[in-house]
Design a protein around this motif. Structure first.
Motif, PDB file in Angstrom:
ATOM      1  N   LYS A 185       5.988  32.796   2.624  1.00 18.32           N
ATOM      2  CA  LYS A 185       7.316  32.577   3.169  1.00 18.32           C
ATOM      3  C   LYS A 185       7.577  31.086   3.359  1.00 18.32           C
ATOM      4  CE  LYS A 185       6.565  36.621   6.132  1.00 18.32           C
ATOM      5  NZ  LYS A 185       6.508  37.065   7.543  1.00 18.32           N
ATOM      6  N   ILE A 186       8.826  30.708   3.138  1.00 17.82           N
ATOM      7  CA  ILE A 186       9.305  29.365   3.491  1.00 17.82           C
ATOM      8  C   ILE A 186      10.427  29.546   4.505  1.00 17.82           C
ATOM      9  CG2 ILE A 186      10.450  27.274   2.687  1.00 17.82           C
ATOM     10  CD1 ILE A 186       9.112  27.674  -0.013  1.00 17.82           C
ATOM     11  N   LEU A 187      10.258  28.945   5.661  1.00 20.48           N
ATOM     12  CA  LEU A 187      11.268  29.009   6.704  1.00 20.48           C
ATOM     13  C   LEU A 187      11.737  27.608   7.046  1.00 20.48           C
ATOM     14  CD1 LEU A 187       8.881  31.290   7.443  1.00 20.48           C
ATOM     15  CD2 LEU A 187      10.510  31.813   9.261  1.00 20.48           C
ATOM     16  N   THR A 188      12.996  27.492   7.396  1.00 19.13           N
ATOM     17  CA  THR A 188      13.504  26.252   7.959  1.00 19.13           C
ATOM     18  C   THR A 188      14.393  26.610   9.133  1.00 19.13           C
ATOM     19  OG1 THR A 188      14.640  24.167   7.511  1.00 19.13           O
ATOM     20  CG2 THR A 188      15.501  26.106   6.401  1.00 19.13           C
ATOM     21  N   GLU A 189      14.143  25.969  10.253  1.00 19.68           N
ATOM     22  CA  GLU A 189      14.848  26.268  11.500  1.00 19.68           C
ATOM     23  C   GLU A 189      14.784  27.754  11.836  1.00 19.68           C
ATOM     24  OE1 GLU A 189      18.395  23.496  12.239  1.00 19.68           O
ATOM     25  OE2 GLU A 189      18.456  23.786  10.063  1.00 19.68           O
ATOM     26  N   GLY A 190      13.640  28.382  11.537  1.00 23.07           N
ATOM     27  CA  GLY A 190      13.409  29.770  11.898  1.00 23.07           C
ATOM     28  C   GLY A 190      13.946  30.798  10.937  1.00 23.07           C
ATOM     29  N   VAL A 241      -1.379   6.337   2.270  1.00 19.79           N
ATOM     30  CA  VAL A 241      -1.236   5.808   0.910  1.00 19.79           C
ATOM     31  C   VAL A 241      -1.427   4.304   0.987  1.00 19.79           C
ATOM     32  CG1 VAL A 241       0.278   5.587  -1.082  1.00 19.79           C
ATOM     33  CG2 VAL A 241       0.338   7.672   0.296  1.00 19.79           C
ATOM     34  N   GLY A 242      -2.502   3.813   0.377  1.00 21.14           N
ATOM     35  CA  GLY A 242      -2.852   2.408   0.534  1.00 21.14           C
ATOM     36  C   GLY A 242      -3.182   2.123   1.987  1.00 21.14           C
ATOM     37  N   ALA A 243      -2.621   1.043   2.524  1.00 24.30           N
ATOM     38  CA  ALA A 243      -2.850   0.699   3.928  1.00 24.30           C
ATOM     39  C   ALA A 243      -1.838   1.364   4.856  1.00 24.30           C
ATOM     40  CB  ALA A 243      -2.791  -0.820   4.102  1.00 24.30           C
ATOM     41  N   GLU A 244      -0.887   2.128   4.282  1.00 21.32           N
ATOM     42  CA  GLU A 244       0.192   2.709   5.075  1.00 21.32           C
ATOM     43  C   GLU A 244      -0.097   4.170   5.416  1.00 21.32           C
ATOM     44  OE1 GLU A 244       4.198   1.887   3.407  1.00 21.32           O
ATOM     45  OE2 GLU A 244       3.052   0.933   1.797  1.00 21.32           O
ATOM     46  N   GLN A 245      -0.082   4.460   6.680  1.00 22.07           N
ATOM     47  CA  GLN A 245      -0.128   5.849   7.126  1.00 22.07           C
ATOM     48  C   GLN A 245       1.289   6.410   7.097  1.00 22.07           C
ATOM     49  OE1 GLN A 245      -0.642   7.351  11.439  1.00 22.07           O
ATOM     50  NE2 GLN A 245      -2.726   7.228  10.650  1.00 22.07           N
ATOM     51  N   VAL A 246       1.439   7.614   6.540  1.00 17.36           N
ATOM     52  CA  VAL A 246       2.762   8.233   6.506  1.00 17.36           C
ATOM     53  C   VAL A 246       3.144   8.623   7.928  1.00 17.36           C
ATOM     54  CG1 VAL A 246       4.146  10.165   5.677  1.00 17.36           C
ATOM     55  CG2 VAL A 246       2.501   9.070   4.142  1.00 17.36           C
ATOM     56  N   THR A 247       4.202   8.012   8.446  1.00 18.15           N
ATOM     57  CA  THR A 247       4.668   8.306   9.798  1.00 18.15           C
ATOM     58  C   THR A 247       5.957   9.117   9.803  1.00 18.15           C
ATOM     59  OG1 THR A 247       5.842   6.187   9.875  1.00 18.15           O
ATOM     60  CG2 THR A 247       3.588   6.233  10.734  1.00 18.15           C
ATOM     61  N   ARG A 248       6.552   9.295   8.623  1.00 18.19           N
ATOM     62  CA  ARG A 248       7.784  10.083   8.527  1.00 18.19           C
ATOM     63  C   ARG A 248       7.968  10.562   7.096  1.00 18.19           C
ATOM     64  NH1 ARG A 248      13.279   8.807   7.237  1.00 18.19           N
ATOM     65  NH2 ARG A 248      14.734  10.289   8.190  1.00 18.19           N
ATOM     66  N   TRP A 249       8.254  11.838   6.955  1.00 16.07           N
ATOM     67  CA  TRP A 249       8.590  12.382   5.645  1.00 16.07           C
ATOM     68  C   TRP A 249      10.105  12.324   5.485  1.00 16.07           C
ATOM     69  CZ3 TRP A 249       4.694  12.824   2.444  1.00 16.07           C
ATOM     70  CH2 TRP A 249       3.416  13.036   2.957  1.00 16.07           C
ATOM     71  N   GLN A 250      10.543  11.649   4.438  1.00 16.60           N
ATOM     72  CA  GLN A 250      11.969  11.419   4.226  1.00 16.60           C
ATOM     73  C   GLN A 250      12.694  12.701   3.872  1.00 16.60           C
ATOM     74  OE1 GLN A 250      13.596   8.650   4.705  1.00 16.60           O
ATOM     75  NE2 GLN A 250      15.595   9.211   3.895  1.00 16.60           N
ATOM     76  N   SER A 251      12.031  13.557   3.092  1.00 13.11           N
ATOM     77  CA  SER A 251      12.695  14.785   2.655  1.00 13.11           C
ATOM     78  C   SER A 251      11.660  15.855   2.360  1.00 13.11           C
ATOM     79  CB  SER A 251      13.555  14.531   1.407  1.00 13.11           C
ATOM     80  OG  SER A 251      12.728  14.176   0.300  1.00 13.11           O
ATOM     81  N   ALA A 252      12.145  17.098   2.345  1.00 12.12           N
ATOM     82  CA  ALA A 252      11.326  18.254   1.971  1.00 12.12           C
ATOM     83  C   ALA A 252      12.146  19.112   1.022  1.00 12.12           C
ATOM     84  CB  ALA A 252      10.913  19.053   3.203  1.00 12.12           C
ATOM     85  N   GLY A 253      11.542  19.539  -0.071  1.00 12.94           N
ATOM     86  CA  GLY A 253      12.232  20.364  -1.051  1.00 12.94           C
ATOM     87  C   GLY A 253      11.349  21.500  -1.515  1.00 12.94           C
ATOM     88  N   VAL A 254      11.952  22.499  -2.125  1.00 14.10           N
ATOM     89  CA  VAL A 254      11.242  23.687  -2.590  1.00 14.10           C
ATOM     90  C   VAL A 254      11.147  23.647  -4.110  1.00 14.10           C
ATOM     91  CG1 VAL A 254      11.195  26.206  -2.618  1.00 14.10           C
ATOM     92  CG2 VAL A 254      12.113  24.998  -0.625  1.00 14.10           C
ATOM     93  N   LEU A 255       9.919  23.676  -4.631  1.00 10.62           N
ATOM     94  CA  LEU A 255       9.706  23.700  -6.075  1.00 10.62           C
ATOM     95  C   LEU A 255       9.540  25.123  -6.602  1.00 10.62           C
ATOM     96  CD1 LEU A 255       7.257  20.692  -6.613  1.00 10.62           C
ATOM     97  CD2 LEU A 255       9.762  20.705  -6.567  1.00 10.62           C
ATOM     98  N   ARG A 256       8.939  25.983  -5.799  1.00 10.26           N
ATOM     99  CA  ARG A 256       8.782  27.389  -6.190  1.00 10.26           C
ATOM    100  C   ARG A 256       8.846  28.232  -4.924  1.00 10.26           C
ATOM    101  NH1 ARG A 256       3.868  30.541  -9.570  1.00 10.26           N
ATOM    102  NH2 ARG A 256       4.784  32.625  -9.242  1.00 10.26           N
ATOM    103  N   ASN A 257       9.503  29.389  -5.035  1.00  9.77           N
ATOM    104  CA  ASN A 257       9.658  30.262  -3.878  1.00  9.77           C
ATOM    105  C   ASN A 257       9.603  31.709  -4.329  1.00  9.77           C
ATOM    106  OD1 ASN A 257      10.189  31.381  -1.402  1.00  9.77           O
ATOM    107  ND2 ASN A 257      12.228  30.496  -1.164  1.00  9.77           N
ATOM    108  N   ASP A 258       8.405  32.188  -4.600  1.00  5.75           N
ATOM    109  CA  ASP A 258       8.175  33.569  -4.995  1.00  5.75           C
ATOM    110  C   ASP A 258       7.259  34.240  -3.981  1.00  5.75           C
ATOM    111  OD1 ASP A 258       9.677  33.457  -7.431  1.00  5.75           O
ATOM    112  OD2 ASP A 258       8.012  32.358  -8.342  1.00  5.75           O
ATOM    113  N   LEU A 259       7.246  35.555  -3.982  1.00  2.00           N
ATOM    114  CA  LEU A 259       6.426  36.275  -3.014  1.00  2.00           C
ATOM    115  C   LEU A 259       4.946  35.958  -3.184  1.00  2.00           C
ATOM    116  CD1 LEU A 259       8.062  39.830  -3.061  1.00  2.00           C
ATOM    117  CD2 LEU A 259       8.742  37.811  -1.769  1.00  2.00           C
TER     118      LEU A 259
END
Length: 393
Positions: A185-190, A241-259
């Motif tokens: 399952k993929i949920l967003t905001e419940g 990534v390199g010397a940078e710790q990821v502190t924020r994800w700019q976006s989230a997307g769905v590439l596949r959504n099957d059962l």
């Protein structure tokens, strides 16, 4: 008012349907969803879900037309929107054309395991496996029988079939009312989403199969939780990534959504220029989350625990030496050579991409065969792309 269930969607069942038998048996249904009968958010979720169901294999369950319950493929989907937001009224009409495969008593589900196992640096063959829906019956693989492993999850016990022979596409039966059980399952905001076209909030989504679950946390960290002993047990992970710790994800997307499999892509911006991508894959019946981290230029990449734990390096994978407070052992692995991160995790240098899996050994030192760290590594290497199709018995 009654409902019709089309896969993961619940829609309003109307009195009239139409059918045709030209080049196959087709069923045509339509309806209207109205706010304020349901919330505006729910109306839009149903509309997006109807459009997102295109080409999906779905169980269809009518409350009033049980004679047409069965398995279908969504041939086409369309709709119209009348939105009077200021007046609090949103009206959405939808239309679906469905190709009928038949009732569940006449239809098998075929897990088409097409593709190769993962290339790796360790000469590992891997273990071919698959997990049908909870409630599936009559799992058939021909002359060679696979081994069975039952895993207890939030949705109930799911059976994993291990050691499926190469070239075999297993067939199994399932009542339509059970087909969704144990799904990814993929949920967003419940709200569970259908298809790949809907937006995800980068800070409010969830990827789960009842055995493993991924959620974003504050500051760019990710929680990978495992279901054991009747509840979820989470581990917090960081990406660097390199010397940078990821502190924020700019976006989230769905590439596949099957059962049977879902993939989410996270994007982070790098300073002063560039991006990093993290694809996270979860399969039905799996205890591990598969990750693919990419950067544009060559350099170092790491995925590691926020709260350090000492892991023992076993070349292709690493696992905690003793049980944690929950009785489990955190574990990681990869198809390629890696360095063990001091906090517990993996690091690669001079690379543009890194693959890995994250999870725990449920049961720790008392884990059953199939759930041990080496088994999880073998299942990661041997995981085959799966597509489920309906076939007549």
């Amino acid at each position: 008012m009654s409902d019709i269930q089309v896969g993961r969607l619940t829609l309003r069942e109307t009195q009239a349907i139409s059918e045709s038998a030209y080049q196959g048996w087709s069923l045509h249904i339509s309806g209207i969803e109205v706010c304020p009968l349901v919330t505006r958010e729910e109306v839009w979720a149903r509309f997006d879900g109807a459009l997102g169901s295109q080409d999906e294999l779905v169980p269809v369950i009518f409350q009033e037309k049980e004679e047409r319950n069965g398995y279908y493929t969504v041939l086409s989907s369309s709709g119209e929107v009348l939105d009077r937001k200021r007046q609090g009224i949103t009206e959405i009409s939808w239309k679906l054309s469905l190709q009928r495969h038949g009732p569940d008593s006449d239809v098998d589900l075929e897990s088409r395991l097409i593709g190769a196992t993962r290339q790796n640096d360790f000469n590992q063959v891997g273990e071919r496996w698959s997990a049908p829906s909870i409630g599936a019956y009559g799992y058939y693989t021909g002359a060679t029988q696979p081994a069975l492993l039952t895993r207890s999850g939030a949705d109930g016990p799911i059976t994993v079939f291990r050691g499926v022979s190469a070239g075999v596409n297993p067939r199994w039966g399932c009542d339509v009312e059970h087909y969704l059980r144990g799904r990814v399952k993929i949920l967003t905001e419940g709200t569970e989403r259908v298809g790949t076209g809907h937006p995800l909030r980068a800070d409010q989504w969830e990827l789960s199969n009842g055995l493993a679950r991924v959620r974003p946390l504050s500051g760019g960290s990710l929680e990978v939780a495992s279901f054991a002993n009747g509840r979820w047990h989470g581990k917090k992970w960081r990406v660097q990534v390199g010397a940078e710790q990821v502190t924020r994800w700019q976006s989230a997307g769905v590439l596949r959504n099957d059962l049977e499999q879902c993939v989410i892509r996270l994007t982070a911006l790098r300073s002063p220029v560039g991006r990093a991508y993290l694809d996270m894959t979860l399969r039905r019946g799996s205890r591990i989350v598969e990750c693919w981290l990419q950067r544009g230029d060559s350099g170092s990449m790491s995925v590691y625990l926020t709260d350090p734990e000492a892991l023992t390096d076993s070349t292709s994978h690493a696992v905690r030496g003793g049980d944690d407070a929950d009785g489990n052992r955190v574990a990681v692995g990869s198809a390629r050579h890696f360095n063990l991160h001091p906090s517990g995790g993996l690091t690669k240098t001079n690379a543009t991409s890194m693959d890995c899996w994250l999870g725990v050994v449920v049961g720790g030192g008392a884990a059953v065969a199939g759930d041990r760290a080496a088994d999880l590594q073998a299942q990661y290497i041997g995981a085959i792309p799966e597509v489920v199709a309906a076939v007549r018995r």
